[in-house]
Write a protein that holds these residues in place. Sequence first.
Motif, mmCIF file in Angstrom:
data_model
loop_
_atom_site.group_PDB
_atom_site.id
_atom_site.type_symbol
_atom_site.label_atom_id
_atom_site.label_comp_id
_atom_site.label_asym_id
_atom_site.label_seq_id
_atom_site.Cartn_x
_atom_site.Cartn_y
_atom_site.Cartn_z
ATOM 1 N N ARG A 339 14.255 58.900 50.701
ATOM 2 C CA ARG A 339 13.562 59.995 50.037
ATOM 3 C C ARG A 339 14.565 60.808 49.202
ATOM 4 N N LYS A 352 9.614 46.475 40.472
ATOM 5 C CA LYS A 352 8.363 45.939 41.025
ATOM 6 C C LYS A 352 7.613 45.148 39.946
ATOM 7 N N SER A 362 6.545 41.980 46.664
ATOM 8 C CA SER A 362 7.476 43.035 47.034
ATOM 9 C C SER A 362 6.700 44.242 47.525
ATOM 10 N N PRO A 376 6.108 55.056 61.050
ATOM 11 C CA PRO A 376 5.086 54.732 60.053
ATOM 12 C C PRO A 376 5.472 53.537 59.179
ATOM 13 N N THR A 379 4.161 49.781 60.453
ATOM 14 C CA THR A 379 2.856 49.243 60.049
ATOM 15 C C THR A 379 2.946 48.624 58.648
ATOM 16 N N ARG A 380 3.692 49.278 57.750
ATOM 17 C CA ARG A 380 3.825 48.732 56.393
ATOM 18 C C ARG A 380 4.553 47.392 56.415
ATOM 19 N N GLN A 382 4.802 45.308 58.977
ATOM 20 C CA GLN A 382 3.972 44.279 59.610
ATOM 21 C C GLN A 382 2.878 43.806 58.658
ATOM 22 N N ALA A 383 2.275 44.742 57.924
ATOM 23 C CA ALA A 383 1.231 44.348 56.975
ATOM 24 C C ALA A 383 1.820 43.473 55.871
ATOM 25 N N GLU A 386 2.176 40.107 57.140
ATOM 26 C CA GLU A 386 0.862 39.439 57.184
ATOM 27 C C GLU A 386 0.481 38.930 55.792
ATOM 28 N N VAL A 387 0.795 39.727 54.763
ATOM 29 C CA VAL A 387 0.512 39.296 53.387
ATOM 30 C C VAL A 387 1.288 38.014 53.075
ATOM 31 N N ARG B 68 -3.344 49.947 68.002
ATOM 32 C CA ARG B 68 -3.584 48.522 68.287
ATOM 33 C C ARG B 68 -2.751 47.969 69.438
ATOM 34 N N PHE B 69 -1.572 48.567 69.670
ATOM 35 C CA PHE B 69 -0.731 48.028 70.744
ATOM 36 C C PHE B 69 -1.131 48.581 72.108
ATOM 37 N N THR B 79 -2.422 44.435 61.598
ATOM 38 C CA THR B 79 -2.416 45.781 61.017
ATOM 39 C C THR B 79 -3.773 46.080 60.382
ATOM 40 N N GLU B 80 -4.087 47.376 60.305
ATOM 41 C CA GLU B 80 -5.358 47.795 59.720
ATOM 42 C C GLU B 80 -5.448 47.426 58.235
ATOM 43 N N LEU B 81 -4.295 47.222 57.592
ATOM 44 C CA LEU B 81 -4.335 46.884 56.164
ATOM 45 C C LEU B 81 -4.964 45.509 55.959
ATOM 46 N N SER B 82 -4.501 44.524 56.712
ATOM 47 C CA SER B 82 -5.079 43.185 56.605
ATOM 48 C C SER B 82 -6.540 43.192 57.046
ATOM 49 N N ASP B 118 -1.437 43.322 48.076
ATOM 50 C CA ASP B 118 -0.509 44.443 47.890
ATOM 51 C C ASP B 118 -1.164 45.685 48.489
ATOM 52 N N PHE B 119 -0.361 46.694 48.802
ATOM 53 C CA PHE B 119 -0.937 47.912 49.361
ATOM 54 C C PHE B 119 0.013 49.087 49.183
ATOM 55 N N MET B 121 0.538 53.215 51.029
ATOM 56 C CA MET B 121 0.068 54.169 52.045
ATOM 57 C C MET B 121 0.666 55.534 51.741
ATOM 58 N N ASN B 122 -0.004 56.577 52.221
ATOM 59 C CA ASN B 122 0.519 57.932 51.994
ATOM 60 C C ASN B 122 1.785 58.163 52.805
ATOM 61 N N ASN B 123 2.586 59.123 52.369
ATOM 62 C CA ASN B 123 3.731 59.480 53.194
ATOM 63 C C ASN B 123 3.261 60.416 54.303
ATOM 64 N N LYS B 124 4.215 60.852 55.149
ATOM 65 C CA LYS B 124 3.785 61.592 56.347
ATOM 66 C C LYS B 124 3.391 63.019 55.978
#
Lengths: 389, 279
Positions: A339, A352, A362, A376, A379-380, A382-383, A386-387, B68-69, B79-82, B118-119, B121-124
Amino acid sequence: MVEKKAKGLARAKESYQDPSYRVKQLKAKGKKIIGYLCIYPPLEMMTALDLVPYRLFGDIREPITQADSCLPTCVCPFLRSTLDLGLKGKYDFLDGVVMAHACEVGEKLAHIWRTYLTPPYSFYIDTPHTKHEAALEYHRKLLVDFKKSLESYTGKELSADKLEQAIRGWNQQRALVRELYEMKKPDPPLISGVETLQVMKALMTIPPEEGNELLREVISEVKERKDGPKKGTRLLIWGSIIDDVALIEMMEESGANVVMDDTCVGSRPFFPDVEMTTDPLDDLARRYLLDLKCPRTFEVAVFGETKKNYMADLEARFSYVRDYAKEWNVKGVILYGLRYCDIHGYEVPQIKDYFDSVGLPSIYLEHDYSEAALAPLRTRVQAFLEVLR
Amino acid sequence: MYFVGVDIGSTMTKVVIISQADEILSRVIGPTGAEHRRLANEVMAQALTQAGLLFEQISYVVATGYGRFNVPFADRQITELSCHAKGVSSLFPSVRTAIDIGGQDAKGLKIKDGNLVDFVMNNKCAAGTGRFLEVIAAALGLKVEDLGDISSRSTNRVTISNTCTIFARQEVVARLSEGVRLEDVVAGLHDAIASRVAGMARKLKIEPDVILTGGVAKNIGVVKAMEENLGQRVFVPEEPLLTGAVGAAMLGKDFALKALAEGELVQKERRLEEVTFYK
């Protein structure tokens, strides 16, 4: 202090876990330890005068509690953390610091460090950010100033002979690192991403000849081992500094193998040699300005063509990463930004675009340099895996 | 054969049971909550009752969502994305871009040939999530489910900053005290959340059709604001909370049938037990 007996990967891990252990021993024997930030101060000039360069790191596991009093919170959290450790006395063993104009925060930090920590020796290299002829001349002049400063600090002359000898030693280390990275080409790789990072970080905290010895041990160890990494999704990681294994560990626990990187505790500072011609200072000026690949340097010559041909511009800037991806046979690329790391942030949309154009998946991950903030990202990652499956 | 998708989100737990013919036999939505979260097995039991099935008749269970775990009776975590990508494209094959706004995160998904490619996600940060609306509704003494209707009466929407939930809350109070009408303030909130999420999703280079899912998609005000921000029609499924669980069940079916064809489908020893937590 007891001499450590561990060898190879175990030695690298010990050094990773206690990075200042070795330099503190050397200091006790009378050596001068010079802390440096980033990959732009020419290490050859320090080791040629028998100084021991020590790369300054932060600590993602240590909350930043003191640095906010002298650095704004909206800047690089890695540098904030590094200064925080300095303010907490963890770098008190240093005899001096050398910092460069790697990025804007790095420049300001060089001065803030001197203000608050008053090391006995310090030097600041105003490394240019563009690759013109004039910038190269200026860079060489800065290295002449650095040479004079080191000479007056040590009371010794930095002769061309000594410098050439130091360059040869570091080039040897660079060749050994490239050889180590060859061990990451098989599937599964012979050495994991976590282990690689431990070795690379260790190299930056010990003298070069000890680093070369460590590399030889590691290379022969991993060639013989039976307990190497298992097969996984092969990834390349590009981006800001990664000086803690936690992120890579999370990726490898999720079923990836990080087999290649373009980061600055990885291949980036080691892959280009110093090409030796007749004048070692010329050679260093060229290598550190032109050959090191980091987004902190603006590719101005290519930029002139950007409007005419965007894809050609991207090709000129990023094809070396694509070549890594091919040679190390990766399935996907992690674009990693700390960041507020503006220099990498500027590149992300374009790199990209480039990977999209060459059909290499990527994903961009942003991390705020704390261990807690990794959850957080899991999850990204792991997803993304999966892709890629 | 029957397949189950369990989606444990930050706010709601969703369970879907499908048949081999992709028929949805039951769908149950319960709060995740702090304590309720332990009761995912009860939501599961309700779903079984609704479908008239016994747990032993289930061939495969996929758990998804941030919890999920914690599902001990799942065969696999995805993951929820897939799962969202799979669920959305099974319901709307023409969708290329899905935007999901849940209780604590927002995500954009790019879908090609039924697969996630592709995806983002928001930051925290709570801004741009369901929590943003919950916090402000609570401050105003409103129910979050009424916000959509309230905003539909707006004629002169105000601009509310989209960067921080706490600042937005202060701004809302300030606008109201200046005499701005409630519906115009609420419409401003919807635009704030939509513009923030749209800005994030644009990194994916949005292609039509676009679908909005997650609990926030139930708010017609946000859907309209999203259409305005993206400059195109935004579809919403009949039950926008369930796409993740539907996708999880369908991915479970794919895994189970593949394993069956390869002679490797092993019925896992499992009992319907309480959700476990990380140590």
